[in-house]
Design an enzyme around this catalytic site. Structure first.
Site, short mmCIF file in Angstrom:
data_model
loop_
_atom_site.label_atom_id
_atom_site.label_comp_id
_atom_site.label_asym_id
_atom_site.label_seq_id
_atom_site.Cartn_x
_atom_site.Cartn_y
_atom_site.Cartn_z
N GLU A 92 -3.00 27.38 -17.06
CA GLU A 92 -1.88 25.96 -18.27
C GLU A 92 -1.30 25.30 -17.16
O GLU A 92 -1.46 25.35 -15.78
CB GLU A 92 -1.46 27.13 -18.35
N TYR B 9 14.98 30.44 -21.96
CA TYR B 9 15.24 29.23 -22.75
C TYR B 9 14.33 28.87 -23.53
O TYR B 9 13.11 29.92 -23.34
CB TYR B 9 15.57 27.79 -21.84
N LYS C 221 9.57 32.49 -21.47
CA LYS C 221 10.05 31.63 -20.69
C LYS C 221 11.32 31.82 -20.36
O LYS C 221 12.68 31.14 -20.15
CB LYS C 221 10.44 30.78 -22.70
N HIS D 65 21.94 43.18 -8.27
CA HIS D 65 19.95 43.33 -8.85
C HIS D 65 20.62 43.59 -10.68
O HIS D 65 20.12 43.24 -11.76
CB HIS D 65 19.60 43.18 -8.49
N LEU E 27 2.29 30.89 -20.89
CA LEU E 27 3.48 30.81 -21.58
C LEU E 27 2.72 30.08 -23.37
O LEU E 27 1.43 29.58 -23.50
CB LEU E 27 4.36 29.59 -21.71
N1 PDD Z 1 7.83 23.52 -21.28
N2 PDD Z 1 3.95 25.97 -20.19
C1 PDD Z 1 5.28 26.01 -19.64
C2 PDD Z 1 4.61 27.22 -18.43
C3 PDD Z 1 5.57 25.50 -19.91
O1 PDD Z 1 6.82 24.98 -19.04
C4 PDD Z 1 5.08 24.59 -21.08
C5 PDD Z 1 6.07 24.25 -22.01
C6 PDD Z 1 4.32 24.83 -22.26
C7 PDD Z 1 4.33 24.53 -23.67
O2 PDD Z 1 5.14 24.83 -24.33
P1 PDD Z 1 5.58 24.07 -25.92
O3 PDD Z 1 4.32 24.35 -26.22
O4 PDD Z 1 6.04 25.10 -26.41
O5 PDD Z 1 6.42 22.69 -25.29
C8 PDD Z 1 3.34 25.78 -21.37
C9 PDD Z 1 8.97 23.31 -21.85
C10 PDD Z 1 8.51 21.54 -22.63
C11 PDD Z 1 9.36 22.78 -20.33
O6 PDD Z 1 10.22 23.11 -19.82
O7 PDD Z 1 10.37 21.90 -20.56
#
Ligand code: PDD
Length: 312
Positions: A180, A34, A148, A103, A204
């Site tokens: 993170e 996603y 992601k 799977h 990520l």
């Molecule tokens: N999540 N790390 C993780 C595990 C994340 O799920 C996200 C963002 C980020 C930051 O990435 P970005 O700057 O590209 O939004 C880092 C989104 C916002 C979500 O799952 O809703």
């Protein structure tokens, strides 16, 4: 709230009417990827970078990209147009589609493509002025956090533990090293230098992470991208979290202890001003960061994984 419209496999329909068969591999296995793309004044932030990261995630799970970047841009523009809000948050989701439960991948795949949009909900004025509380937790997720993936149970459990402790976000450590947040990237300020954990397979490659580093470089804030220990994190002058839906937010408490002065710090205030200016430029159609348009999301991961046993 105005009615939300979903895009599902070529059709636009009311979000509440969108349906996916129970044998969809997204439902059965969490087999999909996603993106969350913020939209300011109708303009998607760093669309090319988001699409590049999407392509990387798809390639990593061996799912052919169902659309070209031009097609994605058109689909997104159409979805944005169908909603009244100037600032939106687009959620885009692709699964390996419907198949008997097994799977291993099906021989023929028809991916499920789903998108929705809602008003962009940024942190409250209170969260921005006071900063937010966080809880440290061991990062027990898998070894491919660079993908992601829609399979977010680990992230959900970690976020929930933080919320149950009265916190906004979890700050994750793996074997004593900062990774993170549950849904954000984390930065440290140490003696005026912005420290960022390197992009590798354990975090990520955030688009907001990339913009934050670019803004720091552009404005001459010292930057060091290197592994950050738990001790360094706990002694930080400032901690920040970044994400598409939080922008850059000050963390003012970790495990009940104040971070630095316990108030959003001077480096955060600067970055916050630079980020506001960057958004003004985006809204007016002229992105302000020197390397705007250069999309690197994920490229460092490829470099980091190249030649390691985890590669491929
Ligand atoms: N999540 N790390 C993780 C595990 C994340 O799920 C996200 C963002 C980020 C930051 O990435 P970005 O700057 O590209 O939004 C880092 C989104 C916002 C979500 O799952 O809703």
């Amino acid at each position: 709230m105005s009615e939300q419209i979903a895009y599902l496999n070529g059709e636009y329909l009311r979000l509440e009417d969108a349906r996916v068969p129970v044998l969809d591999r997204g439902f059965i296995f969490g087999d999909g990827v996603y993106e969350v793309i913020p939209v300011y004044a109708g303009k998607p932030l760093r669309l090319a970078a988001h699409l590049q990261r999407l392509a990387r995630s798809l390639a990593a799970i061996k799912l052919p990209n169902p659309h070209t970047d031009e097609e994605w841009a058109q689909l997104l523009a159409e979805l944005v147009k169908r909603h009244p809000w100037a600032d939106q948050s687009i959620y885009l989701h692709i699964t390996r589609g419907v198949a008997p439960r097994n799977h291993a991948f099906p021989a023929v795949t028809k991916p499920t493509v789903f998108m929705m949009s809602g008003p962009l909900k940024l942190p409250s004025a209170e969260e921005r002025s006071a900063g937010v509380r966080t809880l440290s937790l061991e990062d027990f997720r898998w070894q491919r956090c660079d993908i992601k993936s829609i399979a977010l149970l680990g992230n959900c459990l970690l976020r929930q533990a933080a919320v149950e402790a009265g916190c906004k976000e979890a700050v994750l450590f793996r074997d004593g090293w900062l990774t993170e947040g549950a849904a954000s990237n984390i930065f440290v300020i140490e003696n005026g230098t912005l420290l960022a954990p390197p992009i590798d397979h354990l975090i990520l490659p955030g688009i907001t992470y990339e913009i934050t580093l670019e803004l720091a470089h552009q404005h001459g804030m010292p930057v060091k991208v290197a592994p950050i220990s738990e001790a360094q994190t706990r002694q930080a002058d400032e901690l920040w979290l970044t994400s598409s839906t939080n922008e850059v937010l000050a963390i003012t408490e970790l495990d009940g202890h104040p971070v630095g002065s316990g108030r959003p710090g001077p480096a955060w205030r600067q970055m916050s001003e630079w980020f506001e200016a960057f958004k003004r430029d985006l809204r007016s159609g002229a992105e302000g960061v020197a390397s705007a348009g250069v999309t690197r999301a994920g490229a460092p991961v490829e470099a980091a994984l190249a030649g390691t046993p985890a590669a491929g």
